[in-house]
Design an enzyme around this catalytic site. Structure first.
Site, PDB file in Angstrom:
ATOM      1  CE  LYS A 160      -6.683  -2.285   4.363  1.00 17.49           C
ATOM      2  NZ  LYS A 160      -6.183  -3.183   5.390  1.00 17.49           N
ATOM      3  CG  HIS A 178      -4.168  -2.407   0.445  1.00 19.64           C
ATOM      4  ND1 HIS A 178      -4.803  -1.207   0.591  1.00 19.64           N
ATOM      5  CD2 HIS A 178      -3.427  -2.587   1.540  1.00 19.64           C
ATOM      6  CE1 HIS A 178      -4.448  -0.673   1.740  1.00 19.64           C
ATOM      7  NE2 HIS A 178      -3.619  -1.482   2.335  1.00 19.64           N
ATOM      8  CB  SER A 210      -0.928   0.021   1.205  1.00 17.25           C
ATOM      9  OG  SER A 210      -0.172   0.079   2.381  1.00 17.25           O
TER      10      SER A 210
END
Lengths: 549, 80
Positions: free
Chosen positions: A368, A336, A308
């Site tokens: 997420k 992610h 990320s």
């Protein structure tokens, strides 16, 4: 480069198709389509190239100079505080303890006192609405240079949200979508009041785990209440002393903590660098454990789907090839990337067309892309059954709350299309389109961006500490909320602003953000990129290519 | 970027100076201290160069003139 070559190749085909006779045309056609076929695959492989452009030398010099000057002033202020000319607003040792080992003298505290406190109005901003594509912020001011804050009572409405991990836009409060969640609260209540092992195993948890296993294409899955705890509490259950962990340089803190807690030997390989990984694997197999030279009990490679802070994607096919050759195990953390990449949102395994059974332990979080909280571990049935009884998280942590579980169930059903609408696939396509458009426009403007073209996490490099702070403040004035990250989460010379795109962002919102970014980039001189900028003509050629074939 | 007048351009330049040196994050009195130290250092450099550079240049020019261009003149005066 390959794209424009293909374009000209097509024109040649049409032109020569008219001129040559049948046999010549067929022969030429076959060769060109072969070249075209190779061209398509190289174009798609070139799409997945990642760029980490270096800034010019003067930028690094100015960054160090800026940090140096502020550090000097930090020493000066510490001296004033020690002498007593200035009041110290932070924690200090008591008078009786002045002769003891100092508690507040190490570098981290120095950095917090003298750098972070001056500019901390850019972090921890309180939000008073849901974190959708736009949100409301509470206005706060400081009278004493950010040591204390007070709220003025007003809110800043409709700030465009470029910082939340809301990839598929499931952080919404539409009453129709949330009807099933409200029903489940009526049925199960809000809390579970127990752990999974004792009396907290609800039927809705079983339903969720079955659904997650179907979604990922694996045999079985187990879910946990907290994403961080999924990593840190399950890695100790999988590996122990006498095992080797090969972990990527830029892994998340939860993976590092889990690895350290397990007691295994940890070796770090360079970020996404397959040569470094292969060298370490060879050395591990040849030399074995450090002193006894016995074979390692287990070798576990830990990588993430999307990193990320960089926006880079793991090289999954190569890692799997290495894993099979050297007989190691693979732990893939898709926090992610699940739901955010891949043609139907199945994550990096789908992005690279890899069989999910090749990855030994697939881990991910629901925070997420699914708009909830919690994590999962999926893989073969024996693995998950073992974890059900041996994982600390399963035995001691509270189970996932029912409304959160139902939110994940409805999000997964939406993505898979099981709720009868095409909403899920529309959102995935919208996210992919938003990512492509935003990245292309940023590159065109001249900013330095890191990462893969497919990843919805976009770090824009700012480098200098003064510019980082000014950027965050200017963007808030223009009603755009961004997250800026500096040292110690990133290397000291590479401070950045991290944009997280969402399927809920419309093209108009993105255009507004880009226009303001352009203005702020000119105002603060942030356009450091030295590569030749592709003109907007190249973006049009991309769509033409699709029409011809 | 287009500036309405020269003052705006100057204030933008000052802003860039604040950002690049990192002074932007400091409190106003600290900015004044740093600006005064930097300004006095630059003023000393300018004053020193104003006092000493013409003299050094003159001496250097005389030195090279003596070596290369001085011989014909002196022998003529000696003979006369």
């Amino acid at each position: 480069m390959a794209r424009s070559a293909n374009g000209s190749g097509l024109k040649q085909l049409n032109h020569s198709g008219m001129k040559w006779d049948d046999s010549g045309k067929n022969g030429y056609h076959r060769i060109t389509t072969e070249k075209l076929g190779a061209g398509i695959s190289t174009a798609s492989r070139q799409n997945k190239q990642e760029s980490f452009e270096q800034a010019p030398m003067y930028v690094a010099v100015c960054t160090y100079m800026g940090f140096g000057i502020v550090t000097l002033f930090g020493y000066f202020r510490d001296f004033l505080r020690a002498v007593g000319l200035e009041k110290c607003n932070l924690a200090q040792e008591r008078e009786e303890q002045k002769d003891f080992v100092p508690l507040y003298q190490d570098f981290e505290n120095f950095y917090t006192r003298n750098l972070y406190m001056r500019v901390r109005d850019n972090w921890n901003r309180p939000i008073c609405s849901l974190p959708g594509p736009v949100f409301d912020l509470m206005e706060r001011v400081s009278d004493d240079y950010n040591w204390t804050f007070r709220f003025t009572g007003r809110t800043i409405p409709n700030v465009i949200n470029m910082g939340s991990y809301n990839y598929l836009g499931f952080a919404e409060n539409n009453a129709d979508f949330l009807k099933t969640v409200a029903d489940k609260v009526q049925q199960y209540g809000a809390g579970v009041c127990s752990t999974r092992q004792e009396i907290g195993n609800l039927s809705i948890h079983e339903e969720l785990e079955q659904l997650v296993a179907n979604f990922l294409g694996v045999e079985s899955a187990m879910t946990y209440g907290m994403g961080f705890a999924t990593n840190s509490m399950n890695i100790p259950a999988l590996v122990g002393k006498g095992c080797l962990i090969l972990s990527d340089e830029l892994n998340h803190t939860s993976l590092i903590l889990g690895a350290r807690l397990s007691g295994a030997t940890i070796r770090v390989f360079k970020h996404n660098n397959m040569h470094s990984l292969e060298k370490m694997l060879k050395e591990a197999i040849c030399c074995g454990q450090p002193r006894t030279h016995r074979a390692w009990r287990k070798i576990l490679i830990m990588v993430e789907g999307i990193y990320s802070m960089e926006g880079s994607v793991v090289r999954l096919p190569e890692v799997i090839a290495l894993k099979k050759k050297y007989k190691a195990h693979l732990y893939l953390d898709e926090a992610h990337s699940i739901g955010a990449v891949g043609a139907t949102g199945r994550g990096v395994t789908e992005l690279f067309h890899v069989n999910p059974a090749d990855v030994d332990v697939m881990m991910g979080t629901f925070t997420k892309s699914f708009g909830a909280s919690g994590g999962y571990i999926a893989g073969k049935k024996e693995l998950v059954d073992y974890l059900r009884s041996h994982s600390h998280s399963a035995v001691y942590a509270s189970a996932m709350s029912p409304p959160v579980t139902e939110q994940i169930i409805r999000a997964i059903k939406c993505i898979m299309g099981k709720d009868g609408t095409t909403e899920g696939i529309r959102r995935i396509r919208q996210l992919a389109e938003n990512t492509r458009y935003f990245r292309a426009r940023l590159k065109e403007m001249g900013f330095i961006i890191y990462g893969n073209d497919d990843s919805p996490v976009i770090p824009v490099l700012l480098y200098m500490p003064g510019k980082v702070v000014a950027f965050a403040r200017e963007m808030l004035q223009r009603k755009i909320g961004v997250v800026v990250v500096g040292f110690p989460a990133t290397p000291i010379t590479e401070a950045r602003a991290r944009f997280c795109l969402s399927a809920a962002h419309t093209r108009a919102m993105l255009n507004q953000v880009l226009q303001h970014l352009n203005e702020v980039g000119d105002l603060l001189c942030l356009k450091f990129s030295r590569r030749k900028r592709p003109s907007s003509l190249d973006l049009c050629e991309e769509t033409d290519f699709g029409l011809d074939s | 970027m287009y500036f309405k007048n020269f003052r705006e351009y100057l204030s933008w330049l000052y802003f860039q100076y604040l950002l690049i040196t990192g002074i932007y994050v400091l409190e106003p009195w600290e900015k004044s201290i740093f600006n005064s130290i930097l300004f006095s250092a630059i003023a000393m450099v300018v004053y020193t160069s104003y006092v000493f550079i013409p003299i050094h240049l003159r001496l250097a020019l005389e030195f090279f003139h003596e070596i290369f261009g001085g011989q014909p003149e002196s022998t003529m005066t000696l003979m006369n």
